[in-house]
Motif scaffolding. Structure first.
Motif, PDB file in Angstrom:
ATOM      1  N   GLY A  66       1.270  -1.667  -0.308  1.00 40.75           N
ATOM      2  CA  GLY A  66       0.156   0.098   0.144  1.00 40.75           C
ATOM      3  C   GLY A  66       0.711   1.569  -0.068  1.00 40.75           C
ATOM      4  N   ILE A  67       2.218   1.523  -0.110  1.00 43.59           N
ATOM      5  CA  ILE A  67       2.817   2.401  -0.530  1.00 43.59           C
ATOM      6  C   ILE A  67       2.840   3.160  -1.612  1.00 43.59           C
ATOM      7  CG2 ILE A  67       5.204   2.951   0.116  1.00 43.59           C
ATOM      8  CD1 ILE A  67       5.946   1.393   2.799  1.00 43.59           C
ATOM      9  N   ARG A  68       2.650   4.672  -1.663  1.00 46.43           N
ATOM     10  CA  ARG A  68       2.835   4.634  -2.680  1.00 46.43           C
ATOM     11  C   ARG A  68       4.138   5.681  -2.734  1.00 46.43           C
ATOM     12  NH1 ARG A  68      -2.595   6.635  -5.436  1.00 46.43           N
ATOM     13  NH2 ARG A  68      -3.814   4.602  -4.597  1.00 46.43           N
ATOM     14  N   ILE A  69       4.480   6.024  -3.625  1.00 44.63           N
ATOM     15  CA  ILE A  69       5.793   6.231  -3.954  1.00 44.63           C
ATOM     16  C   ILE A  69       5.429   7.248  -5.397  1.00 44.63           C
ATOM     17  CG2 ILE A  69       8.111   7.132  -4.208  1.00 44.63           C
ATOM     18  CD1 ILE A  69       8.543   3.911  -3.436  1.00 44.63           C
ATOM     19  N   GLY A  70       5.728   8.571  -5.451  1.00 47.73           N
ATOM     20  CA  GLY A  70       5.095   9.453  -5.767  1.00 47.73           C
ATOM     21  C   GLY A  70       6.183  10.861  -6.709  1.00 47.73           C
ATOM     22  N   ILE A  71       6.619  11.218  -7.769  1.00 48.21           N
ATOM     23  CA  ILE A  71       7.695  12.307  -8.009  1.00 48.21           C
ATOM     24  C   ILE A  71       7.083  12.462  -9.163  1.00 48.21           C
ATOM     25  CG2 ILE A  71       9.633  12.921  -9.275  1.00 48.21           C
ATOM     26  CD1 ILE A  71      11.073   9.877  -7.391  1.00 48.21           C
ATOM     27  N   GLY A  72       6.723  13.956  -9.163  1.00 46.52           N
ATOM     28  CA  GLY A  72       6.255  14.260 -10.154  1.00 46.52           C
ATOM     29  C   GLY A  72       7.052  15.359 -10.758  1.00 46.52           C
ATOM     30  N   GLY A  73       6.818  16.059 -12.305  1.00 44.97           N
ATOM     31  CA  GLY A  73       7.839  17.038 -13.077  1.00 44.97           C
ATOM     32  C   GLY A  73       8.407  15.709 -13.977  1.00 44.97           C
ATOM     33  N   VAL A  74       9.516  16.434 -14.175  1.00 48.60           N
ATOM     34  CA  VAL A  74      10.280  14.802 -15.120  1.00 48.60           C
ATOM     35  C   VAL A  74      11.061  14.084 -14.351  1.00 48.60           C
ATOM     36  CG1 VAL A  74      12.111  14.944 -16.918  1.00 48.60           C
ATOM     37  CG2 VAL A  74      10.856  17.132 -16.855  1.00 48.60           C
ATOM     38  N   VAL A  75      11.232  12.927 -14.942  1.00 53.77           N
ATOM     39  CA  VAL A  75      11.376  11.734 -14.302  1.00 53.77           C
ATOM     40  C   VAL A  75      13.128  11.081 -15.347  1.00 53.77           C
ATOM     41  CG1 VAL A  75      11.521   9.447 -13.496  1.00 53.77           C
ATOM     42  CG2 VAL A  75       9.944  11.200 -12.644  1.00 53.77           C
ATOM     43  N   ASN A  76      14.173  10.970 -14.364  1.00 49.78           N
ATOM     44  CA  ASN A  76      15.186  10.519 -15.775  1.00 49.78           C
ATOM     45  C   ASN A  76      15.676   9.125 -15.285  1.00 49.78           C
ATOM     46  OD1 ASN A  76      17.102  10.428 -13.320  1.00 49.78           O
ATOM     47  ND2 ASN A  76      17.727  12.894 -13.889  1.00 49.78           N
ATOM     48  N   ALA A  77      16.363   8.455 -16.176  1.00 56.77           N
ATOM     49  CA  ALA A  77      16.362   7.042 -16.152  1.00 56.77           C
ATOM     50  C   ALA A  77      17.187   6.602 -14.796  1.00 56.77           C
ATOM     51  CB  ALA A  77      17.396   6.680 -17.257  1.00 56.77           C
TER      52      ALA A  77
END
Length: 111
Positions: A83-94
């Motif tokens: 149930g843990i969520r990890i969120g990153i907004g914006g530009v994501v690189n490899a």
């Protein structure tokens, strides 16, 4: 310790919970035999089990090693089985994705 205080203490319920597990009886039959409240026993037994299942989560800072970016990226969201969520907004690189998935693979999931 008075009988009323003893009956509400966690040690009292823990002892009964352990004794019930080895009794080969239903919870209700065990409580009847011991002269304790069935509703209180169930509440305290479940409460103790919930506390055992809780885990703490430690966060680790993800450091970007590369400036190479994925085109058209609008963020990243990972939902783990626990149930843990990890969120990153914006530009994501490899490199960031690799770091996030590496960290996520180390998080222990509960049953």
């Amino acid at each position: 310790m008075s009988e009323s205080n003893r009956a509400t203490g966690q040690g009292f319920w823990k002892e009964h919970s352990e004794a019930w597990k080895t009794s080969d009886m239903t919870q209700q039959a065990y409580c009847l035999r011991e002269g304790i409240s069935y509703q209180s026993f169930v509440y305290q037994h479940n409460r103790a089990n919930i506390k055992l299942k809780k885990t703490s989560v430690n966060f680790i800072e993800a450091k970007i090693k590369s400036t190479e970016q994925c085109s058209g990226s609008s963020g990243l969201q990972v939902m783990l089985p626990n149930g843990i969520r990890i969120g990153i907004g914006g530009v994501v690189n490899a490199a960031l994705m690799q770091t996030v998935f590496g960290i996520a693979s180390g998080i222990k999931c509960c049953d």
